[in-house]
Each structure stands twice: as C-alpha cells, then as structure tokens.
Design an enzyme around this catalytic site. Structure first.
Site, short mmCIF file in Angstrom:
data_model
loop_
_atom_site.label_atom_id
_atom_site.label_comp_id
_atom_site.label_asym_id
_atom_site.label_seq_id
_atom_site.Cartn_x
_atom_site.Cartn_y
_atom_site.Cartn_z
N SER A 168 5.32 45.71 41.26
CA SER A 168 5.30 45.92 40.06
C SER A 168 6.68 46.71 39.53
O SER A 168 7.51 45.76 39.34
CB SER A 168 4.12 46.77 39.65
OG SER A 168 3.62 46.93 38.52
N ASP A 264 -3.40 37.83 38.23
CA ASP A 264 -2.44 38.88 37.70
C ASP A 264 -1.92 38.41 36.37
O ASP A 264 -1.48 37.42 36.19
CB ASP A 264 -1.40 39.10 38.47
CG ASP A 264 -0.58 40.23 38.24
OD1 ASP A 264 -0.62 40.83 37.37
OD2 ASP A 264 0.44 40.54 39.11
N HIS A 296 -3.53 42.08 40.00
CA HIS A 296 -2.35 42.74 40.36
C HIS A 296 -2.24 43.99 41.39
O HIS A 296 -3.28 44.71 41.41
CB HIS A 296 -1.83 43.57 38.84
CG HIS A 296 -0.48 44.07 38.74
ND1 HIS A 296 0.44 43.41 38.97
CD2 HIS A 296 -0.08 45.47 38.59
CE1 HIS A 296 1.82 44.11 38.87
NE2 HIS A 296 1.17 45.18 38.80
#
Length: 323
Positions: A168, A264, A296
């Site tokens: 991320s 995601d 995600h």
C-alpha cells in the site's frame, strides 16, 4: 443566569477520515486503527525471533528486525527491508496487522527482515516518511563489512542480496526508494529487486474503475494523500503519481515484483504502473501477480488462505531465485 460552555480546542475535530484518524484543532491526532502493538520476541507459530532497534534518536526512527529459526552461523541470508502501509497516517511494524505478517514472511522466505517504523503524517508531512526510509536503508548498509551497530545484520545479512518491499503506502515508498537508489546508489548493498504489494498510487485524472463504480472510493482514498501532503503539488505530486515523475524509470535494480488484487480500488493504478514502465522502456524484468477475488492487502489478515499462500510463495521464489 444561564451558563454556556465552550468546547475545549483540543476536542475540536478539524479533519476526520472516517474509521482511520481524527485530527484535532490543537494538532494532536487520534488514530482509530493499527494502535494495538505487539512485543518483539520469539514467535511461537513460526519460531522467528525479532527485536527492536533505534536508528535515529533525533527523529525517533526505529525498526524491528526479524530472523528465522533456521538461521545458522555459516550461511548468510538475503536482507529484506520492509516498509509498512497505512495510508501514511496509521499502522506500524509493531501492530497486530504487521508483526504476525512479518514473522510469517520472514519464515517463509528465509530472510533477515528489517521493518522500518517511519514517521507518520499529518504530524510529519511528506516527505518525512520517505526520508526516514532512506535513512534506514543507509543504516542497513552500514553493516555490509560487519562493523555496523547490529550484530544480527553484521553476522547474518548478505548485502549482495538486498530487496526493498512494502504494501500500500509502503509500496509507494518502496518505488520511490528504488528510484532514489538508482540515482544515488548506496555503497555496500546490491539491490536485487523491489516488491510492490498493492501499491497506493493516485492522480488527479481518474482512470479505469475510478471513473465509474470506484468514484466514491477514489474520493475517500485521495483524502489520505491530501492530509499528509500540504504542498500545492496535490494528487499529481510525482511521489503519488509516478506517471508524472520523469525519473520513474530510474528504479535501481533489474527486477520488480508487482502484486495487485482483483477487487482492490488501486488495481488499475498498479496496472498503469506496469504499462508505463514497459512502454517507457524500463530495462529490467517486471513480474506481476494478480490475486483473483481479493481486496486490498488481504494477506495481512489471513496468511493461510489459498491466495495468500500463492502470494507468499511468489515472494519467496522472487527473493530466493534472483540469480
């Protein structure tokens, strides 16, 4: 006689990202996730041992180092420098999301892992976190001849096999560190590859699913970058939108592993990253894994699902068969 009570300034919320953070008028922040800290030590399920080290007392920069139980004095291990996610504003390497994951990753890939606890925003706006990670990489490199401050790295680390990895926002930083390393190599380490797990990239112009079904999600996730980046560069800052960075191809290694997830909201940004690197002629090899039916950073919350197993196996192969 009537009395009126004024809310203390410290209780006035000036900004809130629902479910993640509240920022108060006096500047202090209340984080709503990633606050449950786990101690270093020996993990009962993997046998991995970890400890915390201070890198810079001045900035409170620290890291947690992990070694697998299979470690022996006569065999050096690849060095994995890991940068956690959390939208630049929450989480840490010691949290209940990351510490178990890093134990699992260290055991499965048979590496010595250095997980960086960089400064978070908005108290420390970008590029503070990026600079912290660069300083941590320099600190790791100081062990290449066996004379650094940490004995584990001195004795176990193979500095000819160094990898940068993150998820991320951490993957965003990893890309930037790869570019920085390519432009300004650090003596003592050989960067073999970078691993971008569900990278948090963005931009002003919506792409792919961001234009339609993901429009609201883009508006929500853009808040994180806007909160930590008070400059006028906005969502097209080269740190956030690699497409706007003329140095994008400077990643200083020969291999990249890019992982995306089908559900995601950042998937299309990851695919655009791959497309741009290939179209612009990055000379290395970019490998990609897409996890079907996953969202995600799903692997942080379930290490044993089939898709998580495939992802961790792919990471292990990428690191240990790097030539």
């Amino acid at each position: 006689m009537s009395l009126t009570f004024e809310t203390p300034k410290s209780d006035e919320i000036v900004h809130e990202i629902v479910g993640f953070i509240r920022v108060y008028k006096d500047g202090h922040c209340e984080r709503l996730v990633g606050t449950n800290k786990l101690p270093a030590g020996i993990d009962s399920s993997t046998g991995v041992e970890s400890k915390d080290v201070v890198i810079s007392p001045e900035t409170n920069l620290s890291a947690r180092i992990y070694i697998p139980k299979t470690v022996t004095a006569d065999r050096k291990l690849p060095v994995l420098i890991y940068i956690h996610g959390g939208g630049f504003i929450v989480e840490s390497t010691t949290s209940s999301d990351y510490h178990p994951t890093l134990n699992y990753l260290t055991a499965g890939s048979n590496v010595i892992t250095v997980s960086v606890d960089y400064r978070l925003g908005p108290e420390n706006p970008v590029p503070a976190g990026y600079n912290d990670c660069w300083e941590a990489i320099h600190w790791v490199a100081s062990h290449d001849t066996g004379g650094g401050p940490d004995p584990w790295l001195n004795n176990i680390g193979d500095f000819q096999k160094v990898f940068f990895a993150g998820d991320s926002a951490g993957a965003n930083i990893v890309h930037s560190m790869g570019v920085r390393f390519g432009l300004d190599p650090i003596a003592g380490i050989n960067l073999k590859g970078v691993l971008l797990l569900h990278p948090y990239f963005g931009g002003v112009v919506a792409i792919g699913s961001e234009r339609e079904k993901g429009k609201e999600m883009k508006a929500f996730t853009d808040q994180f970058w806007n909160l930590v980046n008070p400059s006028v560069t906005g969502l097209d800052d080269p740190l956030f939108n690699p497409e706007k960075d003329p140095r994008m191809l400077g990643v200083g290694c020969s291999r990249i592993l890019l992982c995306v997830a089908e559900l995601d909201s950042f998937r299309d940004r990851g695919l655009l990253y791959k497309e741009m690197m290939e179209k612009k002629g990055w000379p290395g090899k970019l490998e990609m894994l897409e996890s079907k039916g996953e969202d995600h950073v799903f692997f942080l919350f379930d290490h044993t699902s089939e898709n998580a197993r495939i992802l961790f196996d792919t990471i292990c192969t990428f690191i240990n068969h790097s030539g």
